[in-house]
Design an enzyme around this catalytic site. Sequence first.
Site, PDB file in Angstrom:
ATOM      1  N   TYR A   1      -2.529   3.426   6.596  1.00 15.22           N
ATOM      2  CA  TYR A   1      -1.580   3.262   6.623  1.00 15.22           C
ATOM      3  C   TYR A   1      -0.469   2.833   5.726  1.00 15.22           C
ATOM      4  O   TYR A   1       0.665   2.724   6.403  1.00 15.22           O
ATOM      5  CB  TYR A   1      -2.426   1.929   6.892  1.00 15.22           C
ATOM      6  CG  TYR A   1      -1.912   0.149   6.728  1.00 15.22           C
ATOM      7  CD1 TYR A   1      -1.166   0.283   7.793  1.00 15.22           C
ATOM      8  CD2 TYR A   1      -1.487  -0.207   5.373  1.00 15.22           C
ATOM      9  CE1 TYR A   1      -0.619  -1.309   7.772  1.00 15.22           C
ATOM     10  CE2 TYR A   1      -1.147  -1.399   5.372  1.00 15.22           C
ATOM     11  CZ  TYR A   1       0.017  -1.678   6.469  1.00 15.22           C
ATOM     12  OH  TYR A   1       0.203  -3.163   6.650  1.00 15.22           O
TER      13      TYR A   1
ATOM     14  N   LYS B   1       3.577   3.614   5.713  1.00 16.07           N
ATOM     15  CA  LYS B   1       4.546   2.453   5.923  1.00 16.07           C
ATOM     16  C   LYS B   1       5.660   3.299   4.882  1.00 16.07           C
ATOM     17  O   LYS B   1       6.837   2.845   4.982  1.00 16.07           O
ATOM     18  CB  LYS B   1       4.300   1.834   4.581  1.00 16.07           C
ATOM     19  CG  LYS B   1       2.529   0.529   6.012  1.00 16.07           C
ATOM     20  CD  LYS B   1       3.586  -0.666   7.184  1.00 16.07           C
ATOM     21  CE  LYS B   1       3.657  -0.982   7.871  1.00 16.07           C
ATOM     22  NZ  LYS B   1       3.604  -2.342   9.096  1.00 16.07           N
TER      23      LYS B   1
ATOM     24  N   HIS C   1       0.569  -1.051  -0.167  1.00 10.99           N
ATOM     25  CA  HIS C   1       0.099   0.228   0.222  1.00 10.99           C
ATOM     26  C   HIS C   1       0.759   1.163  -0.391  1.00 10.99           C
ATOM     27  O   HIS C   1       0.599   2.590  -0.082  1.00 10.99           O
ATOM     28  CB  HIS C   1      -0.873   0.037   1.101  1.00 10.99           C
ATOM     29  CG  HIS C   1      -1.871  -0.787   1.893  1.00 10.99           C
ATOM     30  ND1 HIS C   1      -2.735  -1.217   0.000  1.00 10.99           N
ATOM     31  CD2 HIS C   1      -1.924  -2.360   1.203  1.00 10.99           C
ATOM     32  CE1 HIS C   1      -3.496  -1.582  -0.145  1.00 10.99           C
ATOM     33  NE2 HIS C   1      -3.445  -2.843   1.227  1.00 10.99           N
TER      34      HIS C   1
END
Length: 273
Positions: free
Chosen positions: A144, A148, A121
């Site tokens: 999210y 990351k 993602h």
Amino acid sequence: MSAPTTSSLRFRRLLLTGAAGGLGRVLRPRLKTRCDALRVSDIAELGAAAPGEEVQRADLADRAAVFALLKDVEAVVHLGGLSTEHDFDAILQANIVGSYNVYEAARRAGTRRIVFASSNHVTGFYRQDEVLTPAAMPRPDGHYGLSKAFGENLAQFYWDRYGLETVSLRIGSSFPEPKDRRMLATWLSYDDLERLVVAALTAPVVGHTVMYGMSDNAVAWWDNTSARHVGYRPQDSSEPFRAAAEARQPSIDIRDPAAVCQGGAFVRNGPFE
């Protein structure tokens, strides 16, 4: 258990964060064979320690707890944090502050290597008709994915500044089998997950390496050629599950961004009020 992997390198003490999560539960018994002591941690209940395990619950946003968690740890498999889309404040504490605490604690403890569970993602807004290398510019598909991307930058900084090695794994979809057509490209079997993590732990020199976590699928959106030095060789494929996945999803609406972008449903999750 999976087939034997190529390296016999053994660690004195490994730390597995996020050990109560889906992939943490898969890796917990498998990583125990790679070390004298496996320290497992999560904010959630972990159960009793098995032989050769140390159970140490910790909130990754609690810096003192994380510093204690990293004591005498040689290497870390860092799965901890939120693994799905949430409002930014929740992501901030679990994934951004938490990852910073892990890296700073690792630096102070003299930990040699971190295997960081990044995510596909990070590049979720690329289209499914594009093939990406790990050098592709991040295009996170939500909070999210954004967290990351921060974790990968954090790993690069700790390598450049302090010499702490990391393999950042942009994990695809690790489940017993692909659930839909998208996962025919992103699927990572549990056995290949183990092979990937063990390779990332044991490759002689990695600096900071970014790579995608996928099995040897017939359809692939990601090209790991630049990470061949890690030595990961997937042995499974989503192809035996193709008919079932296509039967569950017989048609695709190409007007739906979730059907066009690599991040799938994550591209339309949120915003969170």
